[in-house]
Write a protein that holds these residues in place. Sequence first.
Motif, PDB file in Angstrom:
ATOM      1  N   GLY A 139       0.834  -1.306  -0.094  1.00 37.35           N
ATOM      2  CA  GLY A 139      -0.131  -0.020   0.010  1.00 37.35           C
ATOM      3  C   GLY A 139       0.700   1.211  -0.097  1.00 37.35           C
ATOM      4  O   GLY A 139       0.266   2.398  -0.049  1.00 37.35           O
ATOM      5  N   ASP A 140       2.071   1.238   0.033  1.00 38.46           N
ATOM      6  CA  ASP A 140       3.000   2.199   0.153  1.00 38.46           C
ATOM      7  C   ASP A 140       3.338   2.980  -1.270  1.00 38.46           C
ATOM      8  O   ASP A 140       3.174   2.172  -2.298  1.00 38.46           O
ATOM      9  N   PHE A 141       3.786   4.091  -1.269  1.00 30.68           N
ATOM     10  CA  PHE A 141       4.028   4.670  -2.492  1.00 30.68           C
ATOM     11  C   PHE A 141       5.571   5.044  -2.322  1.00 30.68           C
ATOM     12  O   PHE A 141       5.725   6.173  -1.320  1.00 30.68           O
ATOM     13  N   THR A 142       6.565   4.203  -2.474  1.00 33.86           N
ATOM     14  CA  THR A 142       7.718   4.178  -2.164  1.00 33.86           C
ATOM     15  C   THR A 142       8.580   5.160  -3.290  1.00 33.86           C
ATOM     16  O   THR A 142       8.519   4.633  -4.498  1.00 33.86           O
ATOM     17  N   VAL A 143       9.229   6.163  -3.173  1.00 35.20           N
ATOM     18  CA  VAL A 143      10.020   7.005  -4.208  1.00 35.20           C
ATOM     19  C   VAL A 143      11.835   6.730  -4.027  1.00 35.20           C
ATOM     20  O   VAL A 143      12.098   6.774  -2.819  1.00 35.20           O
ATOM     21  N   ILE A 144      12.224   6.372  -4.918  1.00 35.94           N
ATOM     22  CA  ILE A 144      13.684   6.345  -4.962  1.00 35.94           C
ATOM     23  C   ILE A 144      14.368   7.359  -5.822  1.00 35.94           C
ATOM     24  O   ILE A 144      14.218   7.729  -6.702  1.00 35.94           O
TER      25      ILE A 144
ATOM     26  N   MET B 284       8.519   3.928  -7.396  1.00 33.15           N
ATOM     27  CA  MET B 284       8.855   4.934  -8.538  1.00 33.15           C
ATOM     28  C   MET B 284      10.257   5.328  -8.277  1.00 33.15           C
ATOM     29  O   MET B 284      10.634   5.986  -7.168  1.00 33.15           O
ATOM     30  N   VAL B 285      11.029   5.339  -9.336  1.00 31.96           N
ATOM     31  CA  VAL B 285      12.299   6.006  -9.481  1.00 31.96           C
ATOM     32  C   VAL B 285      12.155   7.450 -10.162  1.00 31.96           C
ATOM     33  O   VAL B 285      11.473   7.394 -11.300  1.00 31.96           O
TER      34      VAL B 285
ATOM     35  N   ALA C  47       8.465  13.244  -6.639  1.00 36.16           N
ATOM     36  CA  ALA C  47       8.697  12.559  -5.447  1.00 36.16           C
ATOM     37  C   ALA C  47       7.438  12.931  -4.333  1.00 36.16           C
ATOM     38  O   ALA C  47       7.501  12.034  -3.380  1.00 36.16           O
ATOM     39  N   ARG C  48       7.066  14.063  -4.362  1.00 33.41           N
ATOM     40  CA  ARG C  48       6.116  14.648  -3.445  1.00 33.41           C
ATOM     41  C   ARG C  48       4.758  13.549  -3.412  1.00 33.41           C
ATOM     42  O   ARG C  48       4.116  13.833  -2.392  1.00 33.41           O
ATOM     43  N   ARG C  49       4.557  12.993  -4.396  1.00 34.67           N
ATOM     44  CA  ARG C  49       3.616  12.115  -4.394  1.00 34.67           C
ATOM     45  C   ARG C  49       3.868  10.797  -3.391  1.00 34.67           C
ATOM     46  O   ARG C  49       2.926  10.322  -3.041  1.00 34.67           O
ATOM     47  N   GLY C  50       4.814  10.541  -3.216  1.00 35.24           N
ATOM     48  CA  GLY C  50       5.385   9.380  -2.348  1.00 35.24           C
ATOM     49  C   GLY C  50       5.076   9.902  -0.935  1.00 35.24           C
ATOM     50  O   GLY C  50       5.266  10.777  -0.275  1.00 35.24           O
ATOM     51  N   ASN C  51       4.684   8.663   0.039  1.00 34.08           N
ATOM     52  CA  ASN C  51       4.873   8.863   1.314  1.00 34.08           C
ATOM     53  C   ASN C  51       6.179   8.339   1.957  1.00 34.08           C
ATOM     54  O   ASN C  51       6.368   8.565   3.177  1.00 34.08           O
TER      55      ASN C  51
ATOM     56  N   HIS D  53       6.142  19.946   1.181  1.00 32.13           N
ATOM     57  CA  HIS D  53       7.105  20.507   0.242  1.00 32.13           C
ATOM     58  C   HIS D  53       8.376  20.760   0.917  1.00 32.13           C
ATOM     59  O   HIS D  53       9.546  20.405   0.637  1.00 32.13           O
ATOM     60  N   GLU D  54       8.195  21.480   1.930  1.00 38.74           N
ATOM     61  CA  GLU D  54       9.209  21.914   2.805  1.00 38.74           C
ATOM     62  C   GLU D  54      10.080  20.853   3.459  1.00 38.74           C
ATOM     63  O   GLU D  54      11.254  20.956   3.818  1.00 38.74           O
TER      64      GLU D  54
END
Length: 232
Positions: free
Chosen positions: A15-20, A181-182, A189-193, A220-221
């Motif tokens: 269920g995560d949105f992981t960003v690399i 997502m890479v 990247a802000r879309r990821g948790n 964002h900050e």
Amino acid sequence: MQHVLKNIDLQLYEGDFTVIMGASGAGKSTLLYALSGMDTPSLGKITFGGEVISGMNSDALAVFRRKSCGFVFQQIYLIDGMSVMDNVLAAGLLVNRDKKALIQRAGELLRAVDIPEEAWNKFPAQLSGGEAQRVGIVRALINSPRILFADEPTGALNSKTGLDVLDTITRFNEQGQSVVMVTHDMRSARRGNRILYLKDGAVLGECDLGKYICGDRARHEKLSAFLEEMGW
């Protein structure tokens, strides 16, 4: 032998949105391909849902990827000589021979990404870049994968079209789809948790952003401060 990835001990959660993230050459895509079984690590072990995939042979890995993983790339790779619907069905029929059920699911997904029925018989060359990428997302999701892997999915798109694609991926994640997502793009990247930052093949740090909320300035900050700390 040169090791691209080094000393990575990592768990991904359903269920995560992981960003690399990370600089060019940090190992972002290599990590994504290793996690998805597209590359086999020379050392270490990768476990997916309790099953060790890093020891599978190529045939078993192909079956695993078809059933458990969906892929969205910067280059869309739709088949030029096939219609939108046939591109989607071609991926689905590798797993499910019930063509009637696949057509129904494909139609539901295409409508969900704002591809109208009159476009389903078009060929990829007749689509805009954003439409083609949204069809690519549908193709990636047709087999109900446990995880969606995306490698720079907006990298070849303009700002407005890229935002539409991000909205699409975010919406599916909010419905429970796991995403890895890479990206090198802060807006994406802000879309990821969960943000993982790689440097020289190792995870230098990670940041928990929580649930995505559009227009959240604090989010964002927080990400900006994290990336500055990482030396981005």
